[in-house]
Design a protein around this motif. Structure first.
Motif, mmCIF file in Angstrom:
data_model
loop_
_atom_site.group_PDB
_atom_site.id
_atom_site.type_symbol
_atom_site.label_atom_id
_atom_site.label_comp_id
_atom_site.label_asym_id
_atom_site.label_seq_id
_atom_site.Cartn_x
_atom_site.Cartn_y
_atom_site.Cartn_z
ATOM 1 N N LEU A 114 0.839 -1.206 0.000
ATOM 2 C CA LEU A 114 0.000 0.000 0.000
ATOM 3 C C LEU A 114 0.875 1.258 0.000
ATOM 4 O O LEU A 114 0.605 2.208 -0.741
ATOM 5 N N ASN A 157 -7.915 -3.994 16.372
ATOM 6 C CA ASN A 157 -7.698 -4.381 14.976
ATOM 7 C C ASN A 157 -8.135 -5.822 14.737
ATOM 8 O O ASN A 157 -8.751 -6.137 13.714
ATOM 9 N N ILE A 169 -11.918 -6.118 14.359
ATOM 10 C CA ILE A 169 -12.402 -5.709 13.036
ATOM 11 C C ILE A 169 -12.120 -6.813 12.009
ATOM 12 O O ILE A 169 -12.975 -7.156 11.183
ATOM 13 N N GLU A 202 -14.995 -9.107 10.035
ATOM 14 C CA GLU A 202 -15.060 -9.158 8.572
ATOM 15 C C GLU A 202 -14.984 -10.609 8.068
ATOM 16 O O GLU A 202 -15.719 -10.996 7.160
ATOM 17 N N LEU A 234 -16.625 0.151 -3.770
ATOM 18 C CA LEU A 234 -16.517 0.006 -2.323
ATOM 19 C C LEU A 234 -16.671 -1.439 -1.876
ATOM 20 O O LEU A 234 -16.533 -1.747 -0.703
ATOM 21 N N ARG A 257 -13.655 -4.948 0.032
ATOM 22 C CA ARG A 257 -12.535 -4.417 0.787
ATOM 23 C C ARG A 257 -12.328 -5.115 2.119
ATOM 24 O O ARG A 257 -11.376 -4.817 2.828
ATOM 25 N N GLY A 258 -13.231 -6.029 2.462
ATOM 26 C CA GLY A 258 -13.103 -6.704 3.748
ATOM 27 C C GLY A 258 -11.797 -7.482 3.872
ATOM 28 O O GLY A 258 -11.126 -7.428 4.899
ATOM 29 N N TRP A 275 -9.112 -6.965 2.149
ATOM 30 C CA TRP A 275 -8.055 -5.943 2.142
ATOM 31 C C TRP A 275 -7.831 -5.398 3.558
ATOM 32 O O TRP A 275 -6.688 -5.285 4.029
ATOM 33 N N ILE A 276 -8.937 -5.086 4.249
ATOM 34 C CA ILE A 276 -8.838 -4.569 5.620
ATOM 35 C C ILE A 276 -8.149 -5.590 6.526
ATOM 36 O O ILE A 276 -7.296 -5.243 7.353
ATOM 37 N N GLN A 289 -4.496 -5.498 5.945
ATOM 38 C CA GLN A 289 -3.854 -4.252 6.373
ATOM 39 C C GLN A 289 -3.791 -4.115 7.897
ATOM 40 O O GLN A 289 -2.867 -3.513 8.429
ATOM 41 N N LEU A 290 -4.791 -4.605 8.605
ATOM 42 C CA LEU A 290 -4.860 -4.388 10.058
ATOM 43 C C LEU A 290 -4.204 -5.514 10.858
ATOM 44 O O LEU A 290 -4.019 -5.373 12.067
#
Lengths: 362, 114
Positions: A85, A227, A230, A234, A284, A287-288, A290-291, A294-295
């Motif tokens: 990213l 994190n 979340i 997801e 949109l 992206r789950g 992806w999140i 990333q987290l």
């Protein structure tokens, strides 16, 4: 979705992601200095993320020009998805062509971590597609294991030596390479894993409470717990929406990590690129995953006819010091990757890539 | 004042000063549509809108997406001001590229130490 073609740099007819093998300062400087100087002369932003020693070396030889170069902070390379990213955002922020000298911090990685950084190298080519960024990736042949050096030949579409840049005939399709990374079996969950089963959206709050308790008990810092919640939310929502309506969350710890795995009974994930590439600005959906990448500190996502596995890893403490690469005995044989089989085996890519080609089936 | 919305996980109150919403509980996939409904009911307020998440213990990624979607639909001169005690919303906004000027959200964080 990012255009999955190997990028040709504007005005150039070659992919703009090159491998530079160097065995000493002269060899490093012979390529890195002209790469940086030509960029500066053309008015291009030049970004350098390399070892502290190589950064000092370049600063000394660039002299006053070094002030025009943007040198990365020491903690620039975080996790592979976060670095993907960061480089993607840099490339998209630059108005025109830009240059990056990016040296991945290989030393001290476990085999699994090295595999994810190799995947990062492969997918960087896709993340940079349609940008004007030109990445040169130095690899120190004095310190890196042969497996890392050989795998680098699979993940870079171009080769650089001095001021010579040429296509790399050994380059593999990034999606195929990523799929090969996913063919390595995941270690079995710990026998003492805590478990929570769910079969409806109204049970997600209880599953999060279960996860919070386990994460707190494992000593995760508060920000890591948040994190993780979340990510697991997801993953579970994904299992309920796409995975057949039921799922199971298991949590266990190792001395260094907490692992949280959500499984379902339907294999619907296209895992080779799932959640790796920065989402386009407008859509949109999707992206789950992806999140989650990333987290978390790492995430494995696997899908088969038996179901989908999303295994989230959060670090409980900093990784131990010192090189660990090669510590684990690894399979020697790889089917289906031709002459590079031994290489892939050494960093744990001990399976065949799919026969399908990139871009299909999504 | 009675809550404008309540379920087992979440209660939402309308606030007058500043105009907006105050949430208590958890926002997830089960109540994100109700959350969007309450946001849309704020339409017509003459100024910036405030969403107070300081008493919310969990905001799912999808719920954050609801906030972003609503913010993007605001009139050009208005912003959505979000109060939170968690670092997670800022992180999610950043990794999705929603921290750019095109998304008129101002995040005000009050982060407690671990």
């Amino acid at each position: 979705m990012t255009d999955p073609r190997a990028p040709a740099r504007p005005g150039f007819h070659r992919p703009a992601h090159h491998l530079l093998l160097y065995g000493g300062d002269p060899q490093f400087l012979a390529a890195a200095l002209p790469f940086a100087r030509e960029g500066l002369a053309a008015g291009e932003p030049v970004f350098i993320a390399t070892t502290a020693r190589n950064a000092r070396l370049l600063q000394r030889h660039l002299g006053r020009q070094a002030r025009q170069v943007d040198f990365a902070p020491p903690d620039w390379h975080r996790t592979p998805p976060q670095s993907l990213l960061a480089y993607h955002d840099r490339a998209h922020t630059a108005v025109g062509p830009s240059r990056v000298l990016g040296e991945t911090p290989w030393l001290g990685l476990t085999s699994a971590e090295a595999r994810e950084w190799s995947r990062f190298e492969a997918l960087l080519t896709l993340a940079l597609a349609a940008t004007g960024a030109w990445h040169l990736c130095p690899y120190d042949t004095r310190t890196l294991p042969a497996s890392i050096l050989k795998t680098a030949h699979l993940t870079h579409p171009g080769l650089t030596s001095g001021v010579t840049h040429r296509p790399n005939p050994a380059h593999l399709d990034p999606e195929d390479f990523s799929a090969a990374c996913d063919s390595v079996p995941l270690p079995e969950p710990s026998a003492g894993a805590a478990e929570f089963r769910f079969d409806g959206l109204d049970q997600l709050a209880a599953m999060r409470a279960f996860t919070r308790r386990e994460a707190r008990a494992a000593g995760l810092p508060r920000s890591a717990v948040e994190n993780l919640l979340i990510c697991v939310d997801e993953a579970a929502a994904n299992a309920l929406r796409h995975g057949g309506g039921t799922g199971r969350c298991r949590i266990w710890t190792t001395p260094t990590d907490l692992l949280c795995e959500v499984t379902d009974t339907h294999g619907t994930l296209n895992s080779a690129l799932a959640g790796y590439l920065p989402p386009a600005t407008a859509p949109l959906d999707g992206r789950g995953l992806w999140i989650i990448r990333q987290l978390s500190d790492a995430a494995d996502m696997r899908s088969s006819d038996d179901g989908t596995i999303i295994r989230i890893r959060m670090r409980r403490m900093p990784p131990p010091e010192g090189p660990r690469l090669g510590e684990q005995p690894l399979p020697e044989e790889v089917a289906g990757l031709g002459g590079e089989a031994e290489t892939l085996g050494e960093i744990g890519l001990d399976g065949a890539p799919p026969r399908g080609h990139g871009g299909e089936g999504r | 004042m009675p809550a404008a919305y309540a379920d087992a996980l979440l209660r939402i109150w309308r606030t007058e000063e500043p105009p907006g919403l105050r949430l208590v509980g958890q926002v997830d996939i089960t109540n994100q549509v109700a959350f969007m409904g309450q946001l849309l009911a704020l339409d017509g307020a003459p100024t910036h809108l405030t969403v107070d998440l300081r008493e919310v213990s969990f905001v799912s990624f999808a719920a954050l997406h609801v906030l972003v979607t609503f913010a993007v639909l605001l009139d050009p001169d208005r912003r959505l001001v979000v109060h939170t005690k968690s670092p997670a919303p800022a992180q999610m906004l950043r990794v999705c590229g929603w921290d750019r000027p095109a998304v008129p959200i101002t995040l005000l964080e009050e982060i407690d130490d671990d």
